[in-house]
Motif scaffolding. Structure first.
Motif, short mmCIF file in Angstrom:
data_model
loop_
_atom_site.label_atom_id
_atom_site.label_comp_id
_atom_site.label_asym_id
_atom_site.label_seq_id
_atom_site.Cartn_x
_atom_site.Cartn_y
_atom_site.Cartn_z
N THR A 23 -10.76 9.13 4.54
CA THR A 23 -9.76 8.24 3.97
C THR A 23 -10.33 7.71 2.66
O THR A 23 -11.46 7.22 2.62
CB THR A 23 -9.44 7.07 4.91
N TRP A 24 -9.54 7.84 1.61
CA TRP A 24 -9.91 7.37 0.28
C TRP A 24 -8.92 6.30 -0.15
O TRP A 24 -7.75 6.34 0.25
CB TRP A 24 -9.85 8.52 -0.74
N THR A 25 -9.37 5.38 -1.00
CA THR A 25 -8.47 4.33 -1.48
C THR A 25 -8.85 3.91 -2.90
O THR A 25 -9.99 4.12 -3.33
CB THR A 25 -8.49 3.11 -0.53
N ILE A 26 -7.86 3.35 -3.58
CA ILE A 26 -8.08 2.80 -4.92
C ILE A 26 -7.23 1.55 -5.06
O ILE A 26 -6.08 1.51 -4.60
CB ILE A 26 -7.75 3.82 -6.02
N SER A 27 -7.78 0.51 -5.67
CA SER A 27 -7.00 -0.67 -6.03
C SER A 27 -6.27 -0.38 -7.33
O SER A 27 -6.84 0.19 -8.25
CB SER A 27 -7.91 -1.89 -6.20
N LEU A 28 -5.03 -0.78 -7.37
CA LEU A 28 -4.22 -0.53 -8.55
C LEU A 28 -4.15 -1.76 -9.42
O LEU A 28 -3.74 -1.75 -10.52
CB LEU A 28 -2.80 -0.08 -8.12
N THR A 64 0.82 -1.20 0.00
CA THR A 64 0.00 0.00 0.00
C THR A 64 0.86 1.26 0.00
O THR A 64 1.75 1.41 0.83
CB THR A 64 -0.92 0.04 1.24
N ALA A 65 0.56 2.14 -0.93
CA ALA A 65 1.20 3.46 -0.98
C ALA A 65 0.22 4.50 -0.46
O ALA A 65 -0.99 4.28 -0.44
CB ALA A 65 1.61 3.79 -2.41
N LYS A 66 0.76 5.64 -0.07
CA LYS A 66 -0.06 6.74 0.41
C LYS A 66 0.25 7.99 -0.42
O LYS A 66 1.41 8.35 -0.59
CB LYS A 66 0.20 7.01 1.88
N GLY A 94 -11.56 6.90 -9.74
CA GLY A 94 -11.81 5.56 -9.23
C GLY A 94 -11.55 5.34 -7.76
O GLY A 94 -11.70 4.22 -7.26
N PHE A 95 -11.18 6.39 -7.03
CA PHE A 95 -11.02 6.26 -5.59
C PHE A 95 -12.38 6.14 -4.93
O PHE A 95 -13.38 6.66 -5.45
CB PHE A 95 -10.33 7.50 -5.01
#
Length: 162
Positions: A157-162, A81-83, A137-138
């Protein structure tokens, strides 16, 4: 390079003072944040300078001529996981696609070095940034009310799968 060409170049230590000052000034003016925000940004930059691994972590500064226009950073949270950090656009540089370009640069880097996911922390009041994250896409996975930087805010907090 003509004077109107915008480049993304690697973050350099001499950018730290500008980046902390601009974060502090813009967020004070636009959001009413107190001085603790600029101090947080300065600490993030100090930590980056002291501990970052250039193979899997990077910062970029958008620049036109000698004028700095913005920044974005990709740092390791864990092995997968990157930030995203320190995403900033000067007001005069907004609405021209530069934010999208910075975000794509960060996403591409995170994918290229093997991260599975990219996450970020922001505030609900940052409507333009949140719209950009959503468009790319987040998903917002957490919200919580807090009192930070002298204000009542809603952290996200937001996230996206790469």
């Amino acid at each position: 390079m003509s004077d109107d060409t915008i480049i993304l170049r690697p973050y350099m230590p001499n950018d730290a003072e500008w980046l902390a000052a601009r974060h502090g000034a813009l967020y004070a003016q636009q959001e009413g944040f107190d001085d603790t925000f600029a101090l947080l940004v300065a600490q993030i930059l100090t930590d980056f300078a002291e501990t970052h691994d250039p193979k899997v972590e990077r910062g970029w500064v958008a620049q036109r001529g000698t004028e700095r226009l913005g920044s974005i950073f990709c740092v390791r949270l864990d092995k997968k996981t990157a930030k995203l950090r320190l995403f900033l656009l000067e007001p005069a540089a907004r609405g021209q696609g530069l934010g999208q370009h910075l975000l794509e640069t960060c996403l591409d880097f995170a994918r290229d070095v093997g991260y599975d996911r990219l996450t970020l922390w922001t505030h609900q009041s940052h409507h333009a940034a949140c719209a950009l994250y959503r468009k790319n896409g987040f998903a917002c996975i957490e919200e919580k009310p807090v009192h930070s930087f002298g204000r009542d805010l809603v952290e996200q907090t937001w996230t996206i799968s790469l």
